[in-house]
Design a protein around this motif. Sequence first.
Motif: not given
Length: 400
Positions: A252-254, A337-346
């Motif tokens: 995700v970072e890259n 099945g799903m797609l991981i595409y980002g990162v967030a924080k609460d």
Amino acid sequence: MKKLMTMVLLAVLATGANAQEKKDSAKSNKPVFTTIKENKITSIKDQNRSGTCWAYSTLSFFESEILKKTGKTYDLSEMFVASKDYMDRAILTVRMHGDSQFSQGGSAYDVYYVLKNYGICPEEAMAAPGSMTGDSLANFNEFFSVMEPYVDAVARNKAKKISSQWKVGLQGILDAYLGKCPESFKYEGKTYTPKTFAESLGLNFDDYVTITSYTHHPFWTQFAVEVQDNWRWPLSWNIPMDDMMRIIDNAVENGYTVAWGGDVSEEGFTRKGLGIAYDTKKVQSLTGSDAARWLRLTPAKKSEKFDSLGVNAPEIVPTQEMRQERFDNWELTDDHGMLIYGVAKDQNGKEYYMVKNSWGEYGDYKGTWYMTKAFIAANTMDFMVNKNAIPKDIRKKMGI
């Protein structure tokens, strides 16, 4: 009387204050997300009444791969993949005399296999999902009620020898419900076959690997994950859990996405758009429910208590041993099945993966689920990723 009225008034005010306090508490527990990293994805789709999450999520993965490499946006046909895959699965089921599961499910590797061996077409080159039966979206209820007994009748036939005509009949069922896969089509002024179209997309099929993490096979080796929908038996790299998670973070970072397969049957996977690895025992304590009382609660009441804690709900700390135990006792299943595409924080600083679903713009976040890293670590069955997204030290251990 005046004294009584005063007491009643005070009671009403106290009740109102208590209700307002609970409302304010619930509001403060509602997640407020800040995006840390968000990679480009194609539009949210709706698999509707079809068990094709594997096709939607993995084609979405390849669409994102193409978008990253070329900047071009494609809408690839899930029904093309389903048609080719179900024929292959039926052939195996017949070959095994019915001792192989024939069902709607599949894996990320199925999509990879179809693209590599049969090609692909854009959505517009086939009948729209559901249109063959007058629906606006895919609906496999009637389709599979026709196809499953057909395949089973052939697979368990008592004849000493069968003809190949059953494939013609099955192709007729596939074409009747999904539409015919085109032999050639025009796209943006050019004529393609499915194979030449796949070749035009700029994908290198040698770039993709699948990753898992279990202890019943040696780490840093490959094995076929033993679940029914992994029926082609492709090999996945077996990586320690912490390194498995490092691969997702690094991807995700890259700028890469991850085609994730795992368990969403847990209580922490909500219909509102969250995935939280609840520590149920601690939740019981925080909500004032002992074990006996907790077991008597309806699923709706349990969900209400989980929701009331929101971002402050306690989570388990996943371990390698926990993953293995849950896999062996059937708790950790291959559901979705799903797609991981980002990162967030609460608002508490906890990090979540941003995950694209295939249920249309559903839930509080219009088709995106926010799933904590603990939830993903605990509930991953396996995932597909571009090998170039894997940290160099891990690739070295894998020998790729």
